[in-house]
Scaffold this motif. Structure first.
Motif, PDB file in Angstrom:
ATOM      1  N   ARG A 352       0.843  -1.208   0.000  1.00 44.49           N
ATOM      2  CA  ARG A 352       0.000   0.000   0.000  1.00 44.49           C
ATOM      3  C   ARG A 352       0.875   1.254   0.000  1.00 44.49           C
ATOM      4  NH1 ARG A 352      -5.384  -0.867   0.593  1.00 44.49           N
ATOM      5  NH2 ARG A 352      -6.092  -2.815   1.581  1.00 44.49           N
ATOM      6  N   LEU A 353       1.974   1.210   0.735  1.00 46.62           N
ATOM      7  CA  LEU A 353       2.896   2.352   0.736  1.00 46.62           C
ATOM      8  C   LEU A 353       3.515   2.545  -0.644  1.00 46.62           C
ATOM      9  CD1 LEU A 353       4.802   1.874   4.135  1.00 46.62           C
ATOM     10  CD2 LEU A 353       2.757   3.231   3.664  1.00 46.62           C
ATOM     11  N   ALA A 354       3.935   1.432  -1.260  1.00 46.17           N
ATOM     12  CA  ALA A 354       4.573   1.519  -2.580  1.00 46.17           C
ATOM     13  C   ALA A 354       3.621   2.071  -3.627  1.00 46.17           C
ATOM     14  CB  ALA A 354       5.070   0.138  -2.994  1.00 46.17           C
ATOM     15  N   LEU A 355       2.359   1.645  -3.561  1.00 43.25           N
ATOM     16  CA  LEU A 355       1.386   2.098  -4.551  1.00 43.25           C
ATOM     17  C   LEU A 355       1.013   3.564  -4.371  1.00 43.25           C
ATOM     18  CD1 LEU A 355      -0.924  -1.069  -4.632  1.00 43.25           C
ATOM     19  CD2 LEU A 355       0.607  -0.273  -6.465  1.00 43.25           C
ATOM     20  N   SER A 356       1.395   4.127  -3.225  1.00 40.27           N
ATOM     21  CA  SER A 356       1.151   5.556  -2.984  1.00 40.27           C
ATOM     22  C   SER A 356       2.241   6.423  -3.609  1.00 40.27           C
ATOM     23  CB  SER A 356       1.095   5.836  -1.477  1.00 40.27           C
ATOM     24  OG  SER A 356       0.056   5.090  -0.866  1.00 40.27           O
ATOM     25  N   MET A 357       3.263   5.772  -4.178  1.00 35.06           N
ATOM     26  CA  MET A 357       4.370   6.496  -4.812  1.00 35.06           C
ATOM     27  C   MET A 357       4.510   6.007  -6.258  1.00 35.06           C
ATOM     28  SD  MET A 357       7.236   6.265  -1.752  1.00 35.06           S
ATOM     29  CE  MET A 357       6.956   4.514  -1.427  1.00 35.06           C
ATOM     30  N   PRO A 358       5.022   6.834  -7.149  1.00 38.35           N
ATOM     31  CA  PRO A 358       5.257   6.373  -8.522  1.00 38.35           C
ATOM     32  C   PRO A 358       6.256   5.206  -8.534  1.00 38.35           C
ATOM     33  CG  PRO A 358       5.417   8.764  -8.377  1.00 38.35           C
ATOM     34  CD  PRO A 358       5.360   8.257  -6.962  1.00 38.35           C
ATOM     35  N   VAL A 359       6.086   4.280  -9.464  1.00 33.28           N
ATOM     36  CA  VAL A 359       6.991   3.141  -9.542  1.00 33.28           C
ATOM     37  C   VAL A 359       8.415   3.601  -9.835  1.00 33.28           C
ATOM     38  CG1 VAL A 359       6.623   2.698 -12.006  1.00 33.28           C
ATOM     39  CG2 VAL A 359       7.285   0.818 -10.502  1.00 33.28           C
ATOM     40  N   SER A 360       8.552   4.730 -10.492  1.00 38.01           N
ATOM     41  CA  SER A 360       9.889   5.257 -10.809  1.00 38.01           C
ATOM     42  C   SER A 360      10.664   5.602  -9.544  1.00 38.01           C
ATOM     43  CB  SER A 360       9.776   6.498 -11.699  1.00 38.01           C
ATOM     44  OG  SER A 360       9.005   7.506 -11.061  1.00 38.01           O
ATOM     45  N   VAL A 361       9.950   5.995  -8.491  1.00 32.30           N
ATOM     46  CA  VAL A 361      10.617   6.308  -7.219  1.00 32.30           C
ATOM     47  C   VAL A 361      11.273   5.054  -6.650  1.00 32.30           C
ATOM     48  CG1 VAL A 361      10.260   7.033  -4.816  1.00 32.30           C
ATOM     49  CG2 VAL A 361       9.121   8.265  -6.679  1.00 32.30           C
ATOM     50  N   LEU A 362      10.530   3.930  -6.672  1.00 35.39           N
ATOM     51  CA  LEU A 362      11.082   2.672  -6.179  1.00 35.39           C
ATOM     52  C   LEU A 362      12.299   2.263  -7.004  1.00 35.39           C
ATOM     53  CD1 LEU A 362       8.098   2.561  -4.957  1.00 35.39           C
ATOM     54  CD2 LEU A 362       8.366   0.081  -5.078  1.00 35.39           C
ATOM     55  N   ILE A 363      12.141   2.316  -8.319  1.00 33.55           N
ATOM     56  CA  ILE A 363      13.221   1.867  -9.204  1.00 33.55           C
ATOM     57  C   ILE A 363      14.472   2.706  -8.999  1.00 33.55           C
ATOM     58  CG2 ILE A 363      13.943   1.627 -11.607  1.00 33.55           C
ATOM     59  CD1 ILE A 363      10.936   1.132 -12.244  1.00 33.55           C
ATOM     60  N   ASP A 364      14.319   4.024  -9.004  1.00 28.49           N
ATOM     61  CA  ASP A 364      15.474   4.920  -8.865  1.00 28.49           C
ATOM     62  C   ASP A 364      16.181   4.713  -7.527  1.00 28.49           C
ATOM     63  OD1 ASP A 364      14.888   5.943 -11.335  1.00 28.49           O
ATOM     64  OD2 ASP A 364      13.927   7.778 -10.585  1.00 28.49           O
ATOM     65  N   THR A 365      15.400   4.503  -6.468  1.00 26.73           N
ATOM     66  CA  THR A 365      16.010   4.323  -5.145  1.00 26.73           C
ATOM     67  C   THR A 365      16.739   2.996  -5.055  1.00 26.73           C
ATOM     68  OG1 THR A 365      14.232   5.650  -4.171  1.00 26.73           O
ATOM     69  CG2 THR A 365      15.575   4.335  -2.665  1.00 26.73           C
ATOM     70  N   TYR A 366      16.146   1.938  -5.592  1.00 27.94           N
ATOM     71  CA  TYR A 366      16.825   0.638  -5.599  1.00 27.94           C
ATOM     72  C   TYR A 366      18.167   0.743  -6.324  1.00 27.94           C
ATOM     73  CZ  TYR A 366      12.555  -1.757  -3.986  1.00 27.94           C
ATOM     74  OH  TYR A 366      11.484  -2.198  -3.249  1.00 27.94           O
ATOM     75  N   ILE A 367      18.168   1.457  -7.443  1.00 29.61           N
ATOM     76  CA  ILE A 367      19.410   1.606  -8.211  1.00 29.61           C
ATOM     77  C   ILE A 367      20.449   2.385  -7.407  1.00 29.61           C
ATOM     78  CG2 ILE A 367      20.416   2.696 -10.264  1.00 29.61           C
ATOM     79  CD1 ILE A 367      17.837   1.975 -11.762  1.00 29.61           C
ATOM     80  N   LYS A 368      19.990   3.404  -6.667  1.00 30.04           N
ATOM     81  CA  LYS A 368      20.921   4.172  -5.826  1.00 30.04           C
ATOM     82  C   LYS A 368      21.574   3.289  -4.756  1.00 30.04           C
ATOM     83  CE  LYS A 368      18.702   8.700  -6.317  1.00 30.04           C
ATOM     84  NZ  LYS A 368      17.923   9.773  -5.615  1.00 30.04           N
ATOM     85  N   PHE A 369      20.869   2.250  -4.336  1.00 29.88           N
ATOM     86  CA  PHE A 369      21.427   1.312  -3.365  1.00 29.88           C
ATOM     87  C   PHE A 369      22.336   0.274  -4.029  1.00 29.88           C
ATOM     88  CE2 PHE A 369      18.457   3.002  -0.311  1.00 29.88           C
ATOM     89  CZ  PHE A 369      19.029   2.714   0.921  1.00 29.88           C
ATOM     90  N   GLY A 370      22.466   0.338  -5.340  1.00 29.43           N
ATOM     91  CA  GLY A 370      23.385  -0.554  -6.037  1.00 29.43           C
ATOM     92  C   GLY A 370      22.742  -1.771  -6.659  1.00 29.43           C
ATOM     93  N   ILE A 371      21.397  -1.867  -6.595  1.00 23.48           N
ATOM     94  CA  ILE A 371      20.713  -3.008  -7.199  1.00 23.48           C
ATOM     95  C   ILE A 371      20.711  -2.842  -8.711  1.00 23.48           C
ATOM     96  CG2 ILE A 371      18.522  -4.246  -7.351  1.00 23.48           C
ATOM     97  CD1 ILE A 371      17.963  -3.301  -4.470  1.00 23.48           C
ATOM     98  N   GLY A 372      21.099  -3.895  -9.421  1.00 25.69           N
ATOM     99  CA  GLY A 372      21.196  -3.830 -10.869  1.00 25.69           C
ATOM    100  C   GLY A 372      22.485  -3.198 -11.358  1.00 25.69           C
ATOM    101  N   GLU A 373      23.428  -2.943 -10.430  1.00 27.84           N
ATOM    102  CA  GLU A 373      24.713  -2.350 -10.795  1.00 27.84           C
ATOM    103  C   GLU A 373      25.847  -3.247 -10.298  1.00 27.84           C
ATOM    104  OE1 GLU A 373      24.993   0.492 -12.464  1.00 27.84           O
ATOM    105  OE2 GLU A 373      22.860   0.996 -12.480  1.00 27.84           O
ATOM    106  N   MET A 374      26.953  -3.284 -11.033  1.00 25.17           N
ATOM    107  CA  MET A 374      28.126  -4.030 -10.604  1.00 25.17           C
ATOM    108  C   MET A 374      28.726  -3.369  -9.363  1.00 25.17           C
ATOM    109  SD  MET A 374      28.502  -6.533 -12.844  1.00 25.17           S
ATOM    110  CE  MET A 374      30.208  -7.030 -13.001  1.00 25.17           C
TER     111      MET A 374
END
Length: 561
Positions: A352-374
């Motif tokens: 419910r929290l995630a759906l209250s935010m754009p999916v791009s917010v989740l994706i961008d933050t995950y990438i900032k944590f290094g997910i999907g990056e070497m």
């Protein structure tokens, strides 16, 4: 008298013509054909010889040896020379002894020499010890020679096998650090032009063609004591839970140094002949998985930062349906606080929290944590994980699933890095497998993902001293506050659908009042009845983190009266 004089003339004439022939022959050899003869002789005797120095040693952060060269010997033969001495049959009893010493069937030995009877060099055995060499020398056989070389020895054995790797019979790195840093460890060979005799012994050095470059040693960031503890605890858990495999990574939050990285099952790097190829890969960097609930603390941070919630907000956690998919929790709760969403690991609440935010917010933050990056630690074979950055790939259900760790992939190393960032109060640092002598030099590479106060709020929610009724309580360590999150993830079957097989994981930091270490434990496919992260991975987390805190002399921060 006349006859005697005639004979004398004939003798003188013969001597003259013989002398003349020798002079002409000498002129021909020394002047006319000298260059061809010299070239022919050089082809037979001149050789370019590479002189390899011992590989550099690999040590842990305290200088304890993890890989070192030891002297060994090779046994080789000159089949052409043996043939000239009437072959093996000339001394069948001695060659039978050779067969037994080198464990080569006598028939195979005969075939080998016959097939190569025109060759001048054939190996019989590599990397034999001095005892074998002494036995062979006593036989004094023609055509059999000894050559000194070196091989790698790994004092840490199976506990660090996946990380350190191994070399092949020619001492070239083929796995792990040995392969990834092979050029550094092996250096460049010195090259010289030499003259050899028929037994390939150097009789003259003609010229030095290349000075080469010296091998260099490597000091890794790992601590051999913690590496051993991590491997032992992980192996025990894999065995106890009848799991397919397991991985564990421990990171020093302050420096980004990896203190331990282990996998189970492992192999004995000192016995290459019996290594099962299927267990050689370093699963901590090669195998990616969906992180499940271990990702939920990041979603809470996003929701707090974007003002979707306050830390005391209460969320409706009754099950709901998205596009025909029912989202529910293991236990039914009408509503939960933000802290309880983490404690109860509520998929309903977090989605419910995630759906209250754009999916791009989740994706961008995950990438900032290094997910999907070497992670760029320099080890060959690293998997960068996966997350789709294009929002068009995400429906509402996929948007929701992202919040509880489905639809993205990461490695155990990346999971540990995520929690190192959380433990660093939102500060993302580069991680390293090489010891860092000057951490200050890395400041320019650091990145503040979330504010320190926001991260502190979420870490307090994850503190196991307040989670006595959750699955995380088995991770509690006496005398220390510990912040953790479990994950129990369904695996995808051969037909691309989720099946009732699981990955049990736990990740966290300690001591949570001032985090020093981040630890991720991933156990793949436990089959002994238990499969929840809090049951399977938590005991490993507790044992390894407890050892790290004590071995590294970290003061307790939770002394109960």
């Amino acid at each position: 008298m006349f006859l005697n004089r005639k004979r004398l003339y004939i003798l003188y004439g013969s001597i003259f013509f013989i002398f003349l022939f020798l002079v002409l022959r000498l002129i021909y050899l020394q002047i006319i054909s000298s260059e061809n003869l010299i070239n022919s002789g050089n082809k037979r005797s001149l050789r370019i010889q590479n002189i390899l120095k011992s590989r550099g040693v690999i040590t842990d952060r305290m200088g304890r040896l993890l890989a070192v060269d030891i002297p060994v010997y090779s046994v080789w033969v000159d089949p052409q020379e043996i043939s000239k001495c009437n072959g093996v049959y000339n001394d069948i009893s001695s060659w039978s002894v050779i067969s037994k010493i080198l464990n080569i069937p006598i028939k195979k030995l005969f075939v080998l020499l016959n097939e190569h009877h025109t060759d001048r060099f054939v190996y019989l055995s590599r990397q034999v010890d001095s005892i074998v060499v002494q036995k062979i020398k006593k036989l004094k056989l023609s055509g059999i020679y000894i050559q000194q070389e070196s091989k790698r020895y790994y004092p840490a054995g199976s506990s660090a096998a996946h990380l350190i790797g191994i070399t092949n019979i020619d001492n070239q790195g083929i796995e792990g650090v040995e392969k990834s840093f092979d050029s550094w460890l092996s250096g460049c060979p010195k090259t010289r032009l030499v003259r050899q005799d028929r037994s390939r012994q150097v009789v003259e050095e003609i010229a030095l063609l290349n000075h080469g470059c010296s091998p260099k040693s490597i000091t890794l960031s790992i601590d051999e004591r913690l590496q051993f503890v991590a491997y032992q605890e992980l192996s025990n858990a894999v065995s106890l839970n009848k799991a397919e495999s397991g991985s564990i990574v421990l990171i020093d939050i302050n420096t980004g140094e990896i203190l331990a990285m282990a996998n189970s099952p492992s192999y004995d790097p000192n016995n290459f002949s019996i290594i099962d190829q299927s267990v050689m890969r370093n699963r901590a960097i090669t195998d990616s998985f969906e992180p499940g609930s271990t990702i939920k603390p990041i979603v809470i941070m996003m929701a707090l930062e974007h003002k979707v919630i306050e830390k005391d907000t209460i969320i409706n956690t009754l099950p709901y349906v998205i596009h025909g998919h029912r989202i529910k929790d293991v236990s039914l709760h009408n509503e939960l606080t933000i802290s309880d969403i983490l404690k109860k690991s509520s998929n309903v609440g977090i989605s419910r929290l995630a759906l209250s935010m754009p999916v791009s917010v989740l994706i961008d933050t995950y990438i900032k944590f290094g997910i999907g990056e070497m992670t760029n630690i320099g080890l060959i074979g690293e998997n960068k994980g996966r997350i789709y950055s294009d929002i068009k790939y995400y429906s509402a259900i996929e948007h929701a699933a992202l919040s509880y760790g489905y639809g993205l992939m990461l490695t155990p190393l990346q999971l540990a890095k995520v929690y190192a960032t959380i433990g660093g109060m939102g500060l993302s640092r580069p991680i390293s497998i090489i010891k860092i002598d000057n951490p200050v030099s890395l400041i320019s590479s650091e990145n503040q993902v979330f504010s320190e106060s926001l991260v502190r709020t979420v870490i307090d929610m994850m503190d196991v001293t307040t989670l006595s009724n959750s699955g995380c309580c088995k991770a509690a360590i006496e005398g220390y506050r510990v912040a953790v999150k479990t994950g129990t993830i369904k695996k995808v079957g051969p037909h691309g659908k989720y099946i009732n097989r699981y990955i049990a994981c736990m990740a966290g930091v300690a001591p949570s009042s001032n985090p020093r270490f981040a630890l991720a434990v991933v156990i793949n496919d436990p089959k002994n009845g238990r499969y929840y992260g809090g049951s399977v991975s938590a005991p490993v987390f507790r044992s390894v983190m407890s050892s790290a805190l004590k071995i590294m002399n970290v003061n307790p921060d939770f002394l109960q009266k």
